[in-house]
Scaffold this active site. Structure first.
Site, PDB file in Angstrom:
ATOM      1  N   ARG A  62     -24.406   6.025  -3.967  1.00 15.99           N
ATOM      2  CA  ARG A  62     -23.749   7.080  -4.743  1.00 15.99           C
ATOM      3  C   ARG A  62     -24.248   6.949  -6.170  1.00 15.99           C
ATOM      4  NH1 ARG A  62     -17.448   7.647  -2.841  1.00 15.99           N
ATOM      5  NH2 ARG A  62     -17.825   7.209  -0.658  1.00 15.99           N
ATOM      6  N   GLU A  69       0.947  -4.820   4.416  1.00 17.67           N
ATOM      7  CA  GLU A  69       0.013  -5.342   5.413  1.00 17.67           C
ATOM      8  C   GLU A  69      -0.397  -6.743   5.029  1.00 17.67           C
ATOM      9  OE1 GLU A  69      -2.639  -1.423   6.637  1.00 17.67           O
ATOM     10  OE2 GLU A  69      -3.582  -3.007   5.490  1.00 17.67           O
ATOM     11  N   TYR A 125      -2.970  -9.301   3.920  1.00 20.90           N
ATOM     12  CA  TYR A 125      -4.209  -9.132   3.167  1.00 20.90           C
ATOM     13  C   TYR A 125      -5.301  -9.898   3.898  1.00 20.90           C
ATOM     14  CZ  TYR A 125      -7.484  -9.019  -0.714  1.00 20.90           C
ATOM     15  OH  TYR A 125      -8.600  -8.808  -1.496  1.00 20.90           O
ATOM     16  N   ARG A 132     -11.253  14.544   6.912  1.00 17.76           N
ATOM     17  CA  ARG A 132     -12.178  15.449   6.213  1.00 17.76           C
ATOM     18  C   ARG A 132     -13.595  14.948   6.421  1.00 17.76           C
ATOM     19  NH1 ARG A 132     -12.983  11.271   2.615  1.00 17.76           N
ATOM     20  NH2 ARG A 132     -11.103  10.378   1.817  1.00 17.76           N
ATOM     21  N   VAL A 151     -17.843  11.558   1.853  1.00 20.32           N
ATOM     22  CA  VAL A 151     -19.004  11.518   0.949  1.00 20.32           C
ATOM     23  C   VAL A 151     -20.206  10.909   1.681  1.00 20.32           C
ATOM     24  CG1 VAL A 151     -19.918  10.505  -1.180  1.00 20.32           C
ATOM     25  CG2 VAL A 151     -17.526  11.265  -1.091  1.00 20.32           C
ATOM     26  N   GLU A 181      -6.853   3.301   8.272  1.00 22.29           N
ATOM     27  CA  GLU A 181      -6.421   4.690   8.071  1.00 22.29           C
ATOM     28  C   GLU A 181      -7.421   5.636   8.696  1.00 22.29           C
ATOM     29  OE1 GLU A 181      -6.543   6.590   4.264  1.00 22.29           O
ATOM     30  OE2 GLU A 181      -8.242   5.418   3.564  1.00 22.29           O
ATOM     31  N   LYS A 209       0.819  -1.216   0.000  1.00 22.27           N
ATOM     32  CA  LYS A 209       0.000   0.000   0.000  1.00 22.27           C
ATOM     33  C   LYS A 209       0.851   1.263   0.000  1.00 22.27           C
ATOM     34  CE  LYS A 209      -3.805  -0.196   2.615  1.00 22.27           C
ATOM     35  NZ  LYS A 209      -4.679  -0.442   3.809  1.00 22.27           N
TER      36      LYS A 209
HETATM   37  P1  ADP Z   1      -7.636   4.223   0.285  1.00 21.01           P
HETATM   38  O1  ADP Z   1      -7.061   5.300   1.143  1.00 21.01           O
HETATM   39  O2  ADP Z   1      -6.982   4.131  -1.044  1.00 21.01           O
HETATM   40  O3  ADP Z   1      -9.126   4.259   0.245  1.00 21.01           O
HETATM   41  P2  ADP Z   1      -7.698   2.155   2.359  1.00 21.01           P
HETATM   42  O4  ADP Z   1      -6.531   1.824   3.213  1.00 21.01           O
HETATM   43  O5  ADP Z   1      -8.782   2.965   2.988  1.00 21.01           O
HETATM   44  O6  ADP Z   1      -7.200   2.854   1.008  1.00 21.01           O
HETATM   45  O7  ADP Z   1      -8.336   0.821   1.804  1.00 21.01           O
HETATM   46  C1  ADP Z   1      -9.378   0.839   0.858  1.00 21.01           C
HETATM   47  C2  ADP Z   1     -10.000  -0.523   0.744  1.00 21.01           C
HETATM   48  O8  ADP Z   1      -9.014  -1.492   0.362  1.00 21.01           O
HETATM   49  C3  ADP Z   1     -10.593  -1.070   2.023  1.00 21.01           C
HETATM   50  O9  ADP Z   1     -11.904  -0.627   2.244  1.00 21.01           O
HETATM   51  C4  ADP Z   1     -10.552  -2.570   1.749  1.00 21.01           C
HETATM   52  O10 ADP Z   1     -11.585  -2.932   0.880  1.00 21.01           O
HETATM   53  C5  ADP Z   1      -9.234  -2.728   0.996  1.00 21.01           C
HETATM   54  N1  ADP Z   1      -8.129  -3.030   1.924  1.00 21.01           N
HETATM   55  C6  ADP Z   1      -7.262  -2.161   2.502  1.00 21.01           C
HETATM   56  N2  ADP Z   1      -6.376  -2.781   3.284  1.00 21.01           N
HETATM   57  C7  ADP Z   1      -6.661  -4.110   3.225  1.00 21.01           C
HETATM   58  C8  ADP Z   1      -6.100  -5.297   3.817  1.00 21.01           C
HETATM   59  N3  ADP Z   1      -5.031  -5.248   4.616  1.00 21.01           N
HETATM   60  N4  ADP Z   1      -6.679  -6.489   3.515  1.00 21.01           N
HETATM   61  C9  ADP Z   1      -7.746  -6.575   2.687  1.00 21.01           C
HETATM   62  N5  ADP Z   1      -8.318  -5.490   2.098  1.00 21.01           N
HETATM   63  C10 ADP Z   1      -7.785  -4.268   2.349  1.00 21.01           C
END
Ligand code: ADP
Length: 450
Positions: free
Chosen positions: A340, A202, A204, A294, A297, A290, A160
């Site tokens: 949405r 991370e 998955y 802000r 939506v 995370e 990521k």
């Molecule tokens: P962004 O900031 O790009 O939206 P996020 O960290 O919020 O990224 O993650 C977006 C989506 O990606 C999550 O809602 C989930 O669906 C998937 N995701 C993120 N991290 C993981 C993980 N460690 N394992 C499985 N899916 C993940």
């Protein structure tokens, strides 16, 4: 506490209109900035003043900091509301506002810096004891370190971008070979999208739900959470349908999620409205992923179930007002779901479908809310995201909310452009969705080819 007398809105579309409405009710004058592509947007007539800030491309208008600051100075505003997207999580913009004595309606510059860096946010979460997805402690500098960490936590892993957002800069790796390619691809994508190639790794999580907690904090150390939203219905990590409360969260889990969100916010010395995002695994373990600094939506579903106008509260706390309610005053009532509505053709890979809306009849009636800036005769510009608006329902139970959403989707007439409505109609008839039995892989598994 007197709120601001004049606020500039550094955004466009439905969120600009949402901010105008909140300000109007608070007795605050608004200045709407617009690009040449938005010259004809009907919501501009509702602002007290408007300023053209340049041509259609965002870099020359909604992302052009000097132009927005100049507009704020000319119109003599006390504050800027950045909405979501565009400059809303740009620490430099918040800092410039501060140095120009314009209040940025959002968290502190330090909050945006720390939490906008996902690796730093993870580090903070670990330090304050909020559970995180197992993974690297920090940025992963090279291939060897990436291999070492991935073997250690076990495949599959997710690479990521530390500066990531909108689901970009993420790569799943299921073995050493795909890790090595994915590592370089994710770095290249992150560099292109965010001008920062740094990535972290991370575990998955298999078939998780995306559950996020809304928080609100004032300048006097008061932090409350407003319950959770379930945003598991995603296409390519982008949310399409959101709901509150989550059908997978009971009272006890809600309390624990809420406490973790508040602990993290306190640890960050957070101010304003924010969202702490978690993944919930199949055994009800949750992991911080995370924090978004802000308004989101999907904020309306939280407003509907709590009866709290988040935009107004966000503006009031930014003006220095103490929080108007305590944690024990927050009650979750009924069930709210949001669709949405995007100008996209689901039958053609969700290709954006900008253009002229020839006919527009929004749904209404009991339990229905439509947050949209469009009308018949409005042209959706091709320069920005393709959101037409948000359809929100609120009923006593989730079953009733689904029935109302189906009825509202059937009523909604939008002609001239493709919309996501036909696709959303199908979702609300799918038995897994009806049972609340979904995860972030649901759409790919049942509706899409991946
Ligand atoms: P962004 O900031 O790009 O939206 P996020 O960290 O919020 O990224 O993650 C977006 C989506 O990606 C999550 O809602 C989930 O669906 C998937 N995701 C993120 N991290 C993981 C993980 N460690 N394992 C499985 N899916 C993940």
């Amino acid at each position: 506490m007197k709120p601001f007398s004049r606020v500039l809105i550094a955004n466009r579309g439905e969120i600009a209109l949402r901010i105008i409405r909140a300000c109007r009710e608070l007795g605050i004058e608004t200045v709407a900035v617009y690009s040449e592509a938005d010259r004809e947007a009907p919501y501009l007539a509702l602002a007290d003043e408007t300023v053209c800030i340049g041509p259609a491309p965002s870099l020359q208008s909604y992302l052009d900091i000097p132009k927005i600051i100049a507009a704020a100075e000319i119109t003599d505003v006390e504050a800027v509301h950045p909405g979501y997207g565009f400059l809303s999580e740009n620490a430099q913009f918040a800092e410039i506002c501060q140095s120009c004595h314009i209040q940025f309606i959002g968290p502190t510059v330090e909050n945006i810096r720390q939490l906008g860096d996902k690796a730093a946010a993870r580090e903070l979460a670990m330090a304050v004891g909020v559970p995180c997805v197992p993974g690297s402690k920090d940025i992963v500098p090279d291939e060897d370190e990436a291999l070492r960490i991935s073997r250690d936590i076990g495949y599959p892993v997710l690479i990521k971008a530390v500066a990531g957002g909108g689901g970009r800069g993420m790569r799943v790796a299921r073995n050493d070979a795909s890790l090595v390619t994915g590592f370089h691809q994710a770095r290249a994508e992150a560099q292109a999208a965010f001008k920062n190639p740094d990535v972290y790794i991370e575990k998955y999580i298999d078939k998780p739900r995306h559950v996020e907690v809304q928080v609100l904090a004032d300048s006097y150390g008061e932090v409350v959470h407003l319950g959770e939203r379930d945003c598991s219905l995603q296409r390519r990590h982008q949310k399409l349908v959101e709901e509150a409360p989550s059908p997978a969260v009971d009272e006890d889990l809600r309390r624990r999620l809420g406490e973790s969100a508040v602990t993290l916010s306190r640890g960050a010395d957070y101010r304003g409205a924010g969202t702490v995002e978690f993944l919930l695994d199949q055994d009800d373990n949750f992991y911080f992923i995370e924090m978004n600094t802000r308004i989101q939506v999907e904020h309306p579903v939280t407003e509907m179930v709590t009866g709290i106008d988040l935009l107004k509260e966000q503006i009031l706390v930014a003006a220095g007002a103490p929080m108007r309610f305590r944690q024990e005053d927050v009650r979750i009532r009924g069930s709210s779901i949001e669709c949405r509505i995007n100008a996209e053709n689901a039958a053609d890979g969700f290709k954006p479908s900008p253009g002229l809306i020839t006919r527009y009849i929004p749904p209404g009636g009991y339990g229905v809310r439509v947050d949209s800036h469009v009308c018949a005769g409005y042209t959706i510009p091709s320069s920005y995201d393709s959101m037409i608006g948000k359809l929100i329902v609120h009923r006593d139970t989730r079953e009733e909310a689904i029935v109302t959403m189906r009825r509202a989707l059937d009523e909604f007439v939008i002609e001239g452009v493709h919309t996501t409505i036909p696709f959303q109609r199908e979702i609300f008839r799918h038995h897994h969705f009806i049972q609340g039995n979904i995860d972030t892989g649901f759409l790919e598994e049942y509706f899409l080819d991946g």
